[in-house]
Design a protein around this motif. Structure first.
Motif, PDB file in Angstrom:
ATOM      1  N   GLY A   1      33.704  42.585  52.566  1.00 16.89           N
ATOM      2  CA  GLY A   1      34.455  41.849  53.574  1.00 16.89           C
ATOM      3  C   GLY A   1      33.663  41.551  54.829  1.00 16.89           C
ATOM      4  N   VAL A   2      32.721  42.414  55.190  1.00 16.24           N
ATOM      5  CA  VAL A   2      31.930  42.173  56.399  1.00 16.24           C
ATOM      6  C   VAL A   2      30.656  41.394  56.094  1.00 16.24           C
ATOM      7  CG1 VAL A   2      32.789  44.294  57.442  1.00 16.24           C
ATOM      8  CG2 VAL A   2      30.611  44.336  56.249  1.00 16.24           C
ATOM      9  N   SER A   3      30.357  41.189  54.804  1.00 12.25           N
ATOM     10  CA  SER A   3      29.168  40.424  54.446  1.00 12.25           C
ATOM     11  C   SER A   3      29.479  38.930  54.513  1.00 12.25           C
ATOM     12  CB  SER A   3      28.708  40.787  53.030  1.00 12.25           C
ATOM     13  OG  SER A   3      29.629  40.293  52.075  1.00 12.25           O
ATOM     14  N   HIS A   4      28.507  38.115  54.177  1.00 14.67           N
ATOM     15  CA  HIS A   4      28.693  36.665  54.172  1.00 14.67           C
ATOM     16  C   HIS A   4      29.162  36.156  52.804  1.00 14.67           C
ATOM     17  CE1 HIS A   4      26.942  36.388  58.126  1.00 14.67           C
ATOM     18  NE2 HIS A   4      25.911  37.097  57.719  1.00 14.67           N
ATOM     19  N   LEU A   5      29.579  37.067  51.940  1.00 11.18           N
ATOM     20  CA  LEU A   5      30.031  36.676  50.604  1.00 11.18           C
ATOM     21  C   LEU A   5      31.344  35.900  50.704  1.00 11.18           C
ATOM     22  CD1 LEU A   5      29.492  37.044  47.534  1.00 11.18           C
ATOM     23  CD2 LEU A   5      30.935  39.088  47.644  1.00 11.18           C
ATOM     24  N   ARG A   6      31.422  34.775  50.007  1.00  7.63           N
ATOM     25  CA  ARG A   6      32.653  33.987  50.015  1.00  7.63           C
ATOM     26  C   ARG A   6      33.738  34.696  49.220  1.00  7.63           C
ATOM     27  NH1 ARG A   6      31.043  28.049  48.134  1.00  7.63           N
ATOM     28  NH2 ARG A   6      29.952  29.299  46.547  1.00  7.63           N
ATOM     29  N   LEU A   7      34.976  34.513  49.656  1.00  5.95           N
ATOM     30  CA  LEU A   7      36.100  35.171  49.000  1.00  5.95           C
ATOM     31  C   LEU A   7      36.188  34.760  47.539  1.00  5.95           C
ATOM     32  CD1 LEU A   7      38.626  36.925  49.070  1.00  5.95           C
ATOM     33  CD2 LEU A   7      39.899  34.938  49.904  1.00  5.95           C
ATOM     34  N   ARG A   8      35.960  33.486  47.245  1.00  5.60           N
ATOM     35  CA  ARG A   8      36.012  33.020  45.857  1.00  5.60           C
ATOM     36  C   ARG A   8      34.998  33.761  44.992  1.00  5.60           C
ATOM     37  NH1 ARG A   8      33.208  27.583  44.047  1.00  5.60           N
ATOM     38  NH2 ARG A   8      31.519  29.088  44.267  1.00  5.60           N
ATOM     39  N   ASP A   9      33.734  33.859  45.474  1.00  3.91           N
ATOM     40  CA  ASP A   9      32.695  34.565  44.718  1.00  3.91           C
ATOM     41  C   ASP A   9      33.039  36.041  44.559  1.00  3.91           C
ATOM     42  OD1 ASP A   9      31.423  32.167  44.665  1.00  3.91           O
ATOM     43  OD2 ASP A   9      29.829  32.703  46.078  1.00  3.91           O
ATOM     44  N   TYR A  10      33.618  36.612  45.612  1.00  2.00           N
ATOM     45  CA  TYR A  10      33.997  38.030  45.565  1.00  2.00           C
ATOM     46  C   TYR A  10      35.032  38.279  44.474  1.00  2.00           C
ATOM     47  CZ  TYR A  10      36.374  42.319  47.067  1.00  2.00           C
ATOM     48  OH  TYR A  10      36.964  43.557  47.110  1.00  2.00           O
ATOM     49  N   LEU A  11      36.075  37.450  44.425  1.00  2.00           N
ATOM     50  CA  LEU A  11      37.137  37.661  43.442  1.00  2.00           C
ATOM     51  C   LEU A  11      36.647  37.380  42.019  1.00  2.00           C
ATOM     52  CD1 LEU A  11      40.207  36.130  45.320  1.00  2.00           C
ATOM     53  CD2 LEU A  11      39.693  38.554  44.918  1.00  2.00           C
ATOM     54  N   ILE A  12      35.824  36.338  41.853  1.00  2.00           N
ATOM     55  CA  ILE A  12      35.299  36.041  40.515  1.00  2.00           C
ATOM     56  C   ILE A  12      34.400  37.178  40.037  1.00  2.00           C
ATOM     57  CG2 ILE A  12      33.778  34.498  39.211  1.00  2.00           C
ATOM     58  CD1 ILE A  12      34.814  32.189  40.938  1.00  2.00           C
ATOM     59  N   GLY A  13      33.500  37.641  40.914  1.00  2.00           N
ATOM     60  CA  GLY A  13      32.606  38.735  40.540  1.00  2.00           C
ATOM     61  C   GLY A  13      33.351  40.016  40.236  1.00  2.00           C
ATOM     62  N   THR A  14      34.399  40.282  41.032  1.00  2.00           N
ATOM     63  CA  THR A  14      35.214  41.479  40.787  1.00  2.00           C
ATOM     64  C   THR A  14      35.926  41.390  39.441  1.00  2.00           C
ATOM     65  OG1 THR A  14      35.540  41.916  43.142  1.00  2.00           O
ATOM     66  CG2 THR A  14      37.177  42.825  41.634  1.00  2.00           C
ATOM     67  N   PHE A  15      36.486  40.234  39.146  1.00  2.34           N
ATOM     68  CA  PHE A  15      37.191  40.059  37.869  1.00  2.34           C
ATOM     69  C   PHE A  15      36.232  40.235  36.693  1.00  2.34           C
ATOM     70  CE2 PHE A  15      38.414  37.343  34.314  1.00  2.34           C
ATOM     71  CZ  PHE A  15      39.680  37.840  34.021  1.00  2.34           C
ATOM     72  N   LEU A  16      35.075  39.544  36.743  1.00  2.00           N
ATOM     73  CA  LEU A  16      34.125  39.626  35.634  1.00  2.00           C
ATOM     74  C   LEU A  16      33.572  41.044  35.485  1.00  2.00           C
ATOM     75  CD1 LEU A  16      32.150  36.292  36.172  1.00  2.00           C
ATOM     76  CD2 LEU A  16      33.852  36.783  34.408  1.00  2.00           C
ATOM     77  N   GLY A  17      33.389  41.724  36.603  1.00  2.00           N
ATOM     78  CA  GLY A  17      32.821  43.064  36.531  1.00  2.00           C
ATOM     79  C   GLY A  17      33.795  44.133  36.104  1.00  2.00           C
ATOM     80  N   MET A  18      35.096  43.951  36.448  1.00  5.00           N
ATOM     81  CA  MET A  18      36.070  45.004  36.184  1.00  5.00           C
ATOM     82  C   MET A  18      36.872  44.792  34.912  1.00  5.00           C
ATOM     83  SD  MET A  18      37.558  46.187  39.894  1.00  5.00           S
ATOM     84  CE  MET A  18      38.201  47.683  39.114  1.00  5.00           C
ATOM     85  N   ALA A  19      37.062  43.548  34.510  1.00  2.00           N
ATOM     86  CA  ALA A  19      37.928  43.279  33.364  1.00  2.00           C
ATOM     87  C   ALA A  19      37.502  44.017  32.097  1.00  2.00           C
ATOM     88  CB  ALA A  19      38.012  41.772  33.109  1.00  2.00           C
ATOM     89  N   PRO A  20      36.208  43.979  31.705  1.00  2.00           N
ATOM     90  CA  PRO A  20      35.836  44.701  30.476  1.00  2.00           C
ATOM     91  C   PRO A  20      36.119  46.200  30.569  1.00  2.00           C
ATOM     92  CG  PRO A  20      34.093  43.189  31.154  1.00  2.00           C
ATOM     93  CD  PRO A  20      35.055  43.246  32.276  1.00  2.00           C
TER      94      PRO A  20
END
Length: 725
Positions: free
Chosen positions: A653-672
């Motif tokens: 949240g404090v980084s420059h990561l976009r919210l869209r990229d954050y949610l996509i990366g979280t989904f791809l990383g956690m779903a399996p």
């Protein structure tokens, strides 16, 4: 005869000096007095009495230091405040010349449920002139500052395994119903055994030099110069009889590699030299026993025809389910290998059994070893890979060296200290232990002869569980032998130029498999902490199942649990047990994403400056990695345990990561991982509730699938080309 230096056997033949500065110790410094303080009641009372006399400086270095802890739970009665922080503040306010320096390990947030939270320690360690508190963030990623050192006026010093923190105090009786053994929240905790050493004179001054060097290396301004005055009050606590006088103290260290320089591995070399030098016995008392290099050295000695006896005193269980499934499993592996190498029945592991204790054995936290009656070592270093190479450690060593009379005097004291530890665990007198050793010439025979049905030492035979063994390599992240480099870790799986998702890079499933099996075994075979009780979580989840808005209630639990640093993997597993593989996976995925979003929002609200104050300067490095590599970095962070779930959310949240990229990366990383966790937990629960050939076969098939996936992923990634730098 077994004992080498007692009055009954006379002096032993001289042997070459083992301690060698620059090789297996930093330096050798004389002390007027040395005392082995067994258990925190003896240590805390001694350190409070000594600090109360401080006039020049007090250094406290620790893995964990809690301003709220009380050195005298029953009341000190010395006119000063009881809590450690208030006590030190009162001394500084009263004495214009006194400077106090507190150096604590910086990664407290990783242990947030066990440690003093930042708002609390900022209140307890109130900033004032001549009072300095610093969170040490100078260690490599994954390493810790693990030294437990206190130095007072450069005249008296303590070093060993005991931190000035919560849940350490206990007496040597370790009574199950000890009324003073209560934590900061006034809740009782179990019996706890540990050891600290006290030294004075030049040995104390040398530890003062070590403390100042550590203070400066942590990024602090140089501390007050050493106290050179040779006169003044004797700080040795009244009524404490030394175990030895006029003795040389070896100081050995571990320091990790950093800033391109080599590390310091004096403690590892000391262990290796001590094991090689043993003639009759090696006595170890240690929290962990997982070091590969120590295993190799001991296995080589046990294969010899004249192998020394090897006694290892260790806790029956490691603290918590995760440690038990990781460090506990590594210990079981080392233990079984040493049993196989033991050609003459010279090796055994023991745990101290407590009379009337439901949990069985005493929690052993000490780090002590003795070689024959020739060498005695006490300090902060565990018998683990990381303590040998990776964390900062400090051990004190005594060696029986000199003429025959000097060897006999020191050797008798060394035997006496070892025998005091055995006597405590066997619940007999020290003289009884000495007489039995003289009679049998064997530590194993002495233990067998003095065992009882009450408090005693019992044989410990930890077993390697094949489900975990198949997935756990020799070198694992739980006890690393070399520093972890997060940049290289991410770069290995995500090329520096990559900006798009890499959906097939699922090596984290292997890691998830290990964690899932650890959780399953912990649920089945070990007691979890009261507030992490699986039955309580399942009952709560089932109560949600009857509500008309079940999905919303489940997701709300995930959000609240995430904010409280609750283990998300445990929540996911409980969701699978209660709601089944389909709805469980949907609820867990939705709840995890919502919790991740809440953590991201908290990070945005806090801002980088505030978060840096809470988590330390290393948050900037993690933040940069998020921003530079976008979705791929987020996927790897979720797949691999580089950072805890909640901390990764807030830092993103404090980084420059976009919210869209954050949610996509979280989904791809956690779903399996969520899908596998839920399915495994559901089938495990079914196998336990309704054991049958079908359920057991299904569970075994899933375990085999996990193993196959881990091996396949390992092969896949071993073939991936490295990025060009």
């Amino acid at each position: 005869m077994y004992t080498e230096h007692t009055e009954h056997t006379g002096p032993a033949p001289s042997r070459p000096r083992l301690l060698e500065p620059g090789k297996n110790c930093w330096r050798i410094a004389p002390a007027r007095r040395f005392k082995l303080l067994i258990d925190a009641d003896a240590y805390f009372s001694a350190v409070r009495a000594a600090v109360r006399q401080a006039r020049h400086s007090v250094f406290i270095l620790g893995w964990d230091i809690d301003s709220r802890m009380r050195l005298a739970p029953g009341g000190a009665g010395d006119g000063y405040p009881e809590a450690l922080g208030d006590f030190l503040n009162a001394l500084v306010e009263e004495r214009p010349q006194l400077h106090v320096y507190i150096l604590n390990w910086d990664f407290a947030m990783l242990y947030a449920l066990e440690r003093e939270w930042p708002p609390a320690y900022k209140h307890g360690w109130r900033k004032r002139r001549r009072f300095y508190f610093h969170m040490d963030a100078s260690h490599p990623v994954g390493a810790s500052h693990h030294q437990k050192v206190v130095v007072i006026d450069d005249k008296l010093a303590f070093a060993g395994g005991i931190d000035l923190t919560r849940n350490r105090w206990d007496t040597s009786e370790h009574a199950p119903d000890q009324p003073l053994r209560r934590d900061i929240d006034d809740k009782p905790y179990g019996p706890f055994h540990d050891v600290q050493a006290m030294v004075d004179a030049e040995a104390a001054a040398a530890l003062g030099e070590l403390a100042r060097e550590r203070w400066t290396r942590a990024g602090c301004k140089p501390a007050l110069p050493p106290n050179k005055a040779k006169d003044g009050d004797d700080l040795w606590p009244t009524g404490v009889e030394p175990d030895l006088g006029d003795v040389e103290i070896g100081i050995a260290r571990t320091e990790p590699e950093r800033d391109g320089g080599g590390g310091i591995h004096e403690i590892r070399q000391l262990y290796l030299d001590a094991i090689a030098a043993a003639r009759h016995s090696l006595f170890f008392e240690n929290q962990y026993f997982t070091s590969n290099v120590l295993h190799d050295a001991l296995a080589a000695r046990l294969a010899e025809d004249d192998a020394p006896e090897v006694v290892v005193v260790s806790p029956q269980n490691q603290s918590g389910w995760l440690e038990q499934a990781t460090m506990g499993h590594l210990r079981a592996r080392i233990h079984q290998r040493l049993k196989a190498a033991d050609q003459h029945g010279r090796y055994r592991m023991y745990c101290p059994q407590l009379a009337g204790e439901q949990d069985g054995c005493l929690n052993v936290h000490s780090k002590v070893f003795a070689v024959d009656d020739h060498l005695f070592c006490v300090g902060s270093a565990n018998m683990s890979n990381r303590s040998m190479t990776y964390d900062t450690e400090c051990n004190l060593v005594i060696e029986a060296h000199g003429d025959a009379a000097q060897q006999a005097r020191i050797g008798t004291a060394i035997a006496g200290m070892r025998n005091r530890l055995l006597a405590e665990h066997l619940d007999v007198g020290v003289e009884t232990v000495r007489q039995e050793i003289d009679k049998t010439s064997s530590l194993h025979a002495t233990i067998a002869a003095l065992q009882s049905n009450g408090r005693t030492l019992i044989a410990l035979d930890p077993v390697v569980l094949p489900q975990i063994e198949a997935l756990m390599p020799d070198k694992v992240m739980f006890d690393p032998e070399t520093p972890i480099n997060p940049d290289e870790l991410i770069a290995q799986f995500v090329p520096g130029h990559a900006r798009k998702p890499v959906p097939r890079r699922l090596i984290g499933l292997g890691v998830f498999g290990i964690l899932l099996l650890a959780l399953a075994l912990a649920w089945r075979f070990t007691p979890l902490r009261e507030w992490l009780n699986l039955n309580a979580l399942i009952v709560m989840a089932r109560s949600l199942e009857t509500l008309p808005f079940t999905p919303l209630a489940v997701m709300a639990v995930y959000v609240v649990a995430g904010m409280l640093m609750f283990p998300v993997t445990l929540l996911i597993a409980v969701t699978g047990i209660v709601f089944g593989p389909f709805y469980g996976a949907l609820y867990a995925l939705a709840g995890s994403l919502l919790s991740a979003l809440a953590g991201f929002g908290l990070g945005v609200w806090l801002g980088r400056e505030t978060l840096q104050q809470l988590l330390g300067r290393r948050v900037n490095s993690l933040s940069r990695r998020f921003a530079q590599r976008g979705i791929p970095a987020m996927v790897v962070i979720r797949l691999l345990p580089v950072a805890p779930f909640t901390i990764a959310n807030v830092v993103a949240g404090v980084s420059h990561l976009r919210l869209r990229d954050y949610l996509i990366g979280t989904f791809l990383g956690m779903a399996p991982g969520i899908i596998v966790t839920v399915a495994f937990a559901h089938n495990l629960a079914e196998a336990i509730r309704h054991p049958s050939l079908t359920t057991v076969a299904l569970l075994a098939g899933m375990a085999a699938l996990l193993i196959g996936m881990a091996l396949g992923l390992q092969k896949l990634f071993s073939q991936q080309p490295r990025s060009i730098r």
